[in-house]
Design a protein around this motif. Structure first.
Motif, short mmCIF file in Angstrom:
data_model
loop_
_atom_site.label_atom_id
_atom_site.label_comp_id
_atom_site.label_asym_id
_atom_site.label_seq_id
_atom_site.Cartn_x
_atom_site.Cartn_y
_atom_site.Cartn_z
N HIS A 50 0.74 -1.22 0.09
CA HIS A 50 0.07 -0.01 -0.09
C HIS A 50 0.74 1.33 -0.08
N SER A 51 1.94 1.26 0.86
CA SER A 51 2.68 2.42 0.89
C SER A 51 3.40 2.54 -0.42
N HIS A 52 3.91 1.69 -1.10
CA HIS A 52 4.71 1.84 -2.39
C HIS A 52 3.60 2.29 -3.46
N PHE A 53 2.48 1.98 -3.36
CA PHE A 53 1.36 2.45 -4.17
C PHE A 53 1.00 4.08 -3.91
N VAL A 54 1.07 4.34 -2.79
CA VAL A 54 0.87 5.58 -2.30
C VAL A 54 2.08 6.71 -2.93
N ILE A 55 3.10 6.21 -2.70
CA ILE A 55 4.29 7.06 -3.31
C ILE A 55 4.19 6.95 -4.90
N LEU A 56 3.78 5.83 -5.51
CA LEU A 56 3.57 5.59 -6.90
C LEU A 56 2.84 6.85 -7.45
N LEU A 57 1.64 6.61 -6.86
CA LEU A 57 0.60 7.60 -7.40
C LEU A 57 0.84 9.08 -7.18
N GLN A 58 1.26 9.31 -5.69
CA GLN A 58 1.78 10.65 -5.51
C GLN A 58 2.45 11.32 -6.55
N HIS A 59 3.72 10.55 -7.32
CA HIS A 59 4.55 11.05 -8.04
C HIS A 59 4.13 10.93 -9.50
N LEU A 60 3.17 10.17 -9.72
CA LEU A 60 2.78 10.11 -11.15
C LEU A 60 1.58 11.29 -11.29
N LEU A 61 1.03 11.87 -9.95
CA LEU A 61 0.26 12.95 -10.27
C LEU A 61 1.08 14.08 -10.34
N LYS A 62 2.05 14.19 -9.39
CA LYS A 62 3.11 15.27 -9.79
C LYS A 62 3.54 15.32 -11.08
N TRP A 63 3.89 14.15 -11.89
CA TRP A 63 4.50 14.15 -13.25
C TRP A 63 3.54 14.58 -14.05
N ARG A 64 2.21 14.43 -13.97
CA ARG A 64 1.32 14.67 -14.62
C ARG A 64 1.04 16.32 -14.63
N PHE A 65 1.05 16.92 -13.43
CA PHE A 65 0.68 18.19 -13.20
C PHE A 65 1.44 19.31 -13.06
N GLN A 66 2.47 18.89 -13.03
CA GLN A 66 3.92 19.85 -13.06
C GLN A 66 4.96 19.62 -13.83
N PRO A 67 5.87 20.43 -14.12
CA PRO A 67 6.94 20.15 -15.08
C PRO A 67 7.76 18.87 -14.46
N ALA A 68 7.92 18.00 -15.47
CA ALA A 68 8.74 16.68 -15.33
C ALA A 68 10.02 16.92 -14.61
N SER A 69 10.08 16.21 -13.59
CA SER A 69 11.31 16.12 -12.72
C SER A 69 11.99 14.73 -12.64
N ARG A 70 13.33 14.85 -13.02
CA ARG A 70 14.30 13.58 -12.89
C ARG A 70 14.01 12.66 -11.80
N SER A 71 13.72 13.46 -10.34
CA SER A 71 13.29 13.00 -9.19
C SER A 71 12.18 12.07 -9.24
N TRP A 72 11.08 12.67 -9.67
CA TRP A 72 10.00 12.07 -9.78
C TRP A 72 9.96 10.85 -10.52
N ARG A 73 10.73 10.83 -11.70
CA ARG A 73 10.73 10.09 -12.91
C ARG A 73 11.43 8.86 -12.02
N LEU A 74 12.55 9.14 -11.40
CA LEU A 74 13.19 7.97 -10.75
C LEU A 74 12.43 7.57 -9.47
N SER A 75 11.69 8.04 -8.86
CA SER A 75 11.11 7.53 -7.77
C SER A 75 9.80 6.76 -8.40
N ILE A 76 9.24 7.13 -9.37
CA ILE A 76 8.42 6.19 -10.26
C ILE A 76 8.79 4.96 -10.44
N GLU A 77 9.98 5.09 -11.27
CA GLU A 77 10.74 3.83 -11.50
C GLU A 77 10.83 2.89 -10.38
N GLU A 78 11.30 3.48 -9.44
CA GLU A 78 11.81 2.53 -8.09
C GLU A 78 10.64 2.08 -7.54
#
Length: 141
Positions: A50-78
């Motif tokens: 559940h915790s991994h899903f929360v972080i994944l969704l959080q960063h997918l949303l940030k990726w979608r609604f704000q300028p792309a960030s290498r940090s978010w992309r790496l977190s999504i992949e992680e």
């Protein structure tokens, strides 16, 4: 009052229980607490997914609604790799993935709203991602 080892020193209790199991000494096992702890290990694995899903969704949303960030992309992949590894190690969790994913969206959305400072209306209250999309879709820069 003399507390049982389980309450006095949990680490020592775990070692004593492991030793009793190793020796197959059923009379030395603290059955009630052992049952609770083993059951808790299963809940812990569900909570980790559940915790991994929360972080994944959080960063997918940030990726979608704000300028792309290498940090978010790496977190999504992680998070995707961590989820994959958790399911490989615990295949019986696979049938629970959809339910945990659906519940995780509410928390992931709130975290994304907090960190992006977007209005509540900017991010839909319904999950815009399917489970497959969240786990597999490549990210475009």
């Amino acid at each position: 009052m003399n507390k049982p080892l389980y309450e006095k020193d949990f680490f020592a209790w775990t070692r004593a229980q492991a030793d009793a199991l190793r020796r197959r000494s059923v009379n030395d096992l603290d059955w009630d607490n052992l049952f609770e702890e083993v059951e808790g290990l299963g809940r812990q694995q569900r909570g980790e997914l559940h915790s991994h899903f929360v972080i994944l969704l959080q960063h997918l949303l940030k990726w979608r609604f704000q300028p792309a960030s290498r940090s978010w992309r790496l977190s999504i992949e992680e998070q995707r790799r961590e989820i994959e590894a958790l399911i490989l190690d615990n295949p019986s969790l696979a049938p629970e993935m959809q339910g945990l994913f659906d519940r995780a969206y509410r928390v992931g959305r709130l975290r994304a709203l907090r960190e992006t400072r977007l209005s509540d209306e900017a991010i839909a209250s319904a999950n815009p991602f399917s489970l497959a999309e969240a786990l597999e879709n490549p990210l475009s820069e």
